[in-house]
Design an enzyme around this catalytic site. Structure first.
Site, PDB file in Angstrom:
ATOM      1  CG  ASP A  50      -2.044  -1.012   0.982  1.00 60.34           C
ATOM      2  OD1 ASP A  50      -1.823  -2.195   1.296  1.00 60.34           O
ATOM      3  OD2 ASP A  50      -3.090  -0.627   0.432  1.00 60.34           O
ATOM      4  CE  LYS A  57      -5.849  -5.350   4.257  1.00 64.86           C
ATOM      5  NZ  LYS A  57      -6.562  -4.204   4.901  1.00 64.86           N
TER       6      LYS A  57
END
Ligand code: MRU
Length: 335
Positions: free
Chosen positions: A225, A236
């Site tokens: 991310d 995650k």
């Protein structure tokens, strides 16, 4: 967009008619995954401005700023979101400075959003080709969360590497971590891979250590991310545990992400903002209550894997290795 909250039980499409609806879809995870939310935000901005009734460029510019702010307020961790918004802003500024009319500006924003989409698919394909080279010939791959076609404009980052390995003729079996609490692995990764006919085994998150110990995994690949300048990688929640386990068992742990996920302005993982989501995601699954009322809940959506645990970062420009502070800076120059 396909409603990712409903998969795999139901394949339902959500039609967004306003920028606010797109922003809500990102926030509520109808659409998720770092590159996908960047593309969605760009498309949402183009959609919002297409609907604008402003006749003068000044009013149009003020509305544009508001729509950008709306998108930026959806989710804090995936830098692709802010990268896509910045790109739309740069496109707008250049066209406005060149004296383009409101109608011309609308067309520009449409085109830029489409370009961001198309480039993301191309990046995933390139990552797939580069990544396939480091996948073992008889691959037993563990992945966490969903970094697939659903999380991108198509093909996927980590799943792009898996698809690339399959296309290059390697024998590939995949273990998909369930990925509590939102279950992206069980619901989405398994859904994608099964549809592609790739052998897929779903495990709960607490099984990966035992699986590795039994020699059943020889490669790990995950998405990202946000990758800080020193290579520390937010992905995650649970990714960090997988990376630590991979190191203990001497299994290569790779990250696959486009350059739009690399954030050189963030020096290291400590400076990456981590989204915390609501308690209900942890206390309930579907409609079923798992934890008693009154229990406190901690629900960070992401964790940070320190760079020293990462064997390589697979991008559309090739695979970058430690020291990341140097290789990532080089990768990004000219981007
Ligand atoms: O909360 P999510 O589902 O948006 O988180 C997604 C992930 O962590 C993915 O691994 C990451 O965005 C990479 S997607 C190509």
């Amino acid at each position: 967009m396909i409603d990712q909250r409903k998969l795999p039980a139901r394949e339902i499409y959500v039609r967004c008619k306003t920028a606010a609806e797109v922003a809500r879809a990102i926030k509520t995870m109808v659409i998720r995954g770092a590159p996908a939310i960047g593309v969605a935000a760009a498309m949402g901005i183009a959609l919002g401005m297409r609907k604008s009734k402003a006749t003068g460029t000044q009013k149009f510019a003020a509305e544009f700023q508001n729509v950008c702010d709306l998108m930026a307020g959806t989710r804090p961790t995936a830098v692709n979101l802010f990268w896509a918004i910045d790109r739309m802003k740069r496109t707008f500024a250049a066209a406005a400075q060149a004296g383009e009319s409101v109608d011309q500006l609308k067309d520009r924003l449409d085109r830029e959003a489409q370009l961001i989409h198309d480039e993301d698919v191309a990046s995933c394909r390139a990552m797939g080709a580069f990544g396939a080279e480091v996948v073992p010939a008889d691959a037993k791959i563990l992945t966490h969360c969903n970094a697939g076609a659903l999380a991108t404009a198509g093909y996927g980052t980590a799943l792009g590497v898996i698809r690339g390995a399959v296309e290059s003729g390697k024998a590939v079996a995949v273990f998909a971590d369930e990925t509590r609490p939102f279950l992206q692995g069980a619901r989405l990764t398994a859904w994608e891979l099964v549809r592609d006919g790739i052998q897929t085994t779903v495990i709960t998150d607490n099984m990966s250590g035992s699986l590795m110990r039994q020699g059943k995994v020889n490669f790990v690949v995950v998405g990202a991310d946000r990758i800080a300048a020193n290579g520390d990688t937010a992905n995650k929640i649970g990714t960090y545990s997988v990376a630590v386990l991979a190191r203990e068992h001497q299994i290569p742990f790779y990250v696959a992400a486009p350059l739009s996920t690399i954030d050189l302005k963030t020096p290291d993982g400590q400076h990456i903002p981590i989204e915390e989501r609501n308690a209900r995601e942890v206390t309930h699954v579907g409609g079923a209550q798992l934890a008693p009322d009154g229990a406190q809940v901690w629900n960070p959506a992401f964790d940070v894997t320190p760079h020293h645990l990462i064997a390589g970062i697979i991008t559309e420009r090739g695979i970058f290795r430690a020291p990341y502070i140097e290789s990532l800076a080089r990768a990004y120059s000219g981007h």
